[in-house]
Design an enzyme around this catalytic site. Structure first.
Site, PDB file in Angstrom:
ATOM      1  CG  ASP A 193      -2.248   0.744   0.985  1.00  0.00           C
ATOM      2  OD1 ASP A 193      -2.190   1.918   0.552  1.00  0.00           O
ATOM      3  OD2 ASP A 193      -3.322   0.178   1.249  1.00  0.00           O
ATOM      4  N   GLY A 248       4.414   1.060  -1.533  1.00  0.00           N
ATOM      5  CA  GLY A 248       4.550   1.211  -2.975  1.00  0.00           C
ATOM      6  C   GLY A 248       3.252   1.688  -3.600  1.00  0.00           C
ATOM      7  CG  HIS A 306     -15.294  -0.028  -5.167  1.00  0.00           C
ATOM      8  ND1 HIS A 306     -16.256  -0.123  -4.187  1.00  0.00           N
ATOM      9  CD2 HIS A 306     -14.169   0.401  -4.542  1.00  0.00           C
ATOM     10  CE1 HIS A 306     -15.720   0.229  -3.029  1.00  0.00           C
ATOM     11  NE2 HIS A 306     -14.460   0.555  -3.216  1.00  0.00           N
ATOM     12  CG  ASP A 307     -11.311   2.885  -4.666  1.00  0.00           C
ATOM     13  OD1 ASP A 307     -12.447   3.036  -4.194  1.00  0.00           O
ATOM     14  OD2 ASP A 307     -10.342   2.474  -4.005  1.00  0.00           O
ATOM     15  CG  ASN A 313     -20.193   6.184  -0.722  1.00  0.00           C
ATOM     16  OD1 ASN A 313     -20.522   7.276  -0.254  1.00  0.00           O
ATOM     17  ND2 ASN A 313     -19.140   5.527  -0.306  1.00  0.00           N
TER      18      ASN A 313
HETATM   19  C1  LIG Z   1     -10.959   1.742  -0.492  1.00  0.00           C
HETATM   20  S1  LIG Z   1      -9.437   1.426   0.317  1.00  0.00           S
HETATM   21  C2  LIG Z   1      -9.513  -0.336   0.543  1.00  0.00           C
HETATM   22  C3  LIG Z   1      -8.553  -0.807   1.586  1.00  0.00           C
HETATM   23  C4  LIG Z   1      -8.557  -2.321   1.840  1.00  0.00           C
HETATM   24  N1  LIG Z   1      -8.277  -3.085   0.659  1.00  0.00           N
HETATM   25  C5  LIG Z   1      -9.872  -2.717   2.465  1.00  0.00           C
HETATM   26  O1  LIG Z   1     -10.683  -3.382   1.794  1.00  0.00           O
HETATM   27  O2  LIG Z   1     -10.085  -2.353   3.616  1.00  0.00           O
HETATM   28  C6  LIG Z   1      -8.286   1.631  -0.976  1.00  0.00           C
HETATM   29  C7  LIG Z   1      -6.846   1.356  -0.582  1.00  0.00           C
HETATM   30  O3  LIG Z   1      -6.029   1.482  -1.752  1.00  0.00           O
HETATM   31  C8  LIG Z   1      -4.846   2.143  -1.399  1.00  0.00           C
HETATM   32  N2  LIG Z   1      -4.304   2.797  -2.605  1.00  0.00           N
HETATM   33  C9  LIG Z   1      -4.862   3.793  -3.310  1.00  0.00           C
HETATM   34  N3  LIG Z   1      -4.091   4.091  -4.366  1.00  0.00           N
HETATM   35  C10 LIG Z   1      -3.021   3.268  -4.304  1.00  0.00           C
HETATM   36  C11 LIG Z   1      -1.880   3.091  -5.130  1.00  0.00           C
HETATM   37  N4  LIG Z   1      -1.711   3.845  -6.209  1.00  0.00           N
HETATM   38  N5  LIG Z   1      -0.977   2.141  -4.793  1.00  0.00           N
HETATM   39  C12 LIG Z   1      -1.151   1.373  -3.669  1.00  0.00           C
HETATM   40  N6  LIG Z   1      -2.236   1.485  -2.859  1.00  0.00           N
HETATM   41  C13 LIG Z   1      -3.153   2.419  -3.193  1.00  0.00           C
HETATM   42  C14 LIG Z   1      -5.295   3.152  -0.344  1.00  0.00           C
HETATM   43  O4  LIG Z   1      -4.212   3.619   0.429  1.00  0.00           O
HETATM   44  C15 LIG Z   1      -6.281   2.320   0.449  1.00  0.00           C
HETATM   45  O5  LIG Z   1      -5.650   1.593   1.471  1.00  0.00           O
END
Ligand SMILES: C[S@@+](CC[C@H](N)C(=O)[O-])C[C@H]1O[C@@H](n2cnc3c(N)ncnc32)[C@H](O)[C@@H]1O
Length: 334
Positions: free
Chosen positions: A201, A223, A243-244, A290
């Site tokens: 992460d 990373g 989904h993001d 959302n």
């Molecule tokens: C919606 S959260 C989900 C976290 C975890 N997988 C969960 O289900 O609880 C999205 C995660 O993606 C990580 N993230 C976002 N962009 C990232 C990137 N470019 N590289 C690595 N991690 C990333 C964020 O820091 C966050 O922890």
């Protein structure tokens, strides 16, 4: 009877009121009601501290009506639900997600009409924030903390079921991409003790995750999954990641994962799946809205995920409805 007289207003009346119920719980968590009551029963005057006693009493009585508090005489106490899920210091707390909903999502949702008209998130309109997605979620350390605590609370409800959704016994090393506090990696290790597990992460997040991950059990690898090389694994996981993002970014990420896996390697996806005909379930619809107000992404049906996985080269994919807030998909490289 004509159609007008048959129409039932109940659903409309319920939905007019629904946000008031949410906000009453948000306010009670934010004001520390459930934390204070963890020390023992108290009356409205004590809980109001130097605030308005009558107004506090109304909020407390509303929480009794919502089954979050119990009342005996003039003393309030936490119900079991509040003790486990609304007290900040409870290991299974959902208070992080409640506070994040109160401070961030509730305000973003107030601009839903503009999001629907323009098809994009509302960070700029609501908070004046510009820039990449997670710079908004993680604007301050406190924002990041609340967001990740929120993810953690929900993750604890779904990760054991996601880890149990498929037979993962043939895999050796799991890397959870964007794995945050490591709840999925830990659930997978509990079910498959032979599995080595790592969370990959952003650097700030892996630092924060140290609080949650037992030292030595889960490797924390800082990373960026879009710009850095992925670590070695025969099983990757992405939980609430796909989904993001927009479709081109998802295909880029899935292709990168596919190319990094050995033959026979797997990808475990945790997301809420929409029904094939998109008529439900309602929590997936609400999550998709959302995602509209706060990300570049949306919720999808299994068929839509399968099409994206095929574009990235995955040979097979199978869904599993877990009955928890997140469903699972296992995709395999041929
Ligand atoms: C919606 S959260 C989900 C976290 C975890 N997988 C969960 O289900 O609880 C999205 C995660 O993606 C990580 N993230 C976002 N962009 C990232 C990137 N470019 N590289 C690595 N991690 C990333 C964020 O820091 C966050 O922890």
């Amino acid at each position: 009877m004509n159609k007008m007289t048959q129409a039932d207003p109940a659903v409309v009346i319920d939905l007019i009121e629904a946000f008031r119920r949410s906000k009453a719980m948000f306010a009670a968590v934010s004001l520390g009601v459930f934390d204070r009551l963890a020390e023992g029963p108290a009356d409205a005057k004590t809980l109001a501290s130097d605030g308005d006693v009558d107004a506090m009493e109304r909020l407390l009585d509303a929480c009794v009506g919502l089954s979050l508090l119990a009342k005996e005489g003039n003393l309030y106490s936490n119900t079991a639900t509040a003790r486990v899920y609304l007290r900040r210091s409870s290991p299974q707390t959902l208070a992080g997600y409640v506070l994040y909903s109160n401070q961030i999502l509730f305000r973003l949702w107030a601009n839903l009409e503009s999001a629907v008209r323009e098809g994009s998130h509302r960070w700029n309109q609501t908070f004046g924030f510009d820039g990449p997605l997670f710079s908004h979620f993680f604007k301050t350390d406190q924002d990041m903390r609340e967001f990740l605590l929120g993810m953690h609370g929900f993750g604890l409800l779904s990760s054991p079921a996601v880890a149990a959704a498929f037979d993962l016994s043939g895999f050796r090393r799991l890397v959870d991409l964007g794995g945050a506090t490591g709840h999925l990696a830990m659930a997978a290790r509990r079910r498959y003790p032979h599995l080595q597990a790592a969370v990959f992460d952003l650097h700030r997040v892996t630092e924060f995750a140290r609080e949650f991950v037992p030292a030595g059990e889960i490797e924390l690898i800082p990373g960026d999954f879009f710009t850095d090389a992925l670590p070695e694994a025969d099983l990757f996981a992405v939980g609430r990641i796909l989904h993001d993002w927009s479709e081109p970014k998802i295909v880029t990420l899935l292709t990168k994962i596919h190319d990094r896996l050995p033959p026979g390697g797997g990808l475990l996806i945790a997301e809420k799946l929409l029904e094939d005909d998109r008529t439900g379930p309602v929590p997936a619809h609400m999550q998709s809205l959302n995602m509209l107000i706060c990300t570049e992404g949306k919720e999808r049906t299994f068929a839509e995920y399968k099409a994206l996985l095929e574009r990235a080269g995955f040979a097979r994919a199978e869904p599993s409805k877990t009955g928890t807030p997140l469903d699972a998909i296992l995709a395999c490289k041929g």
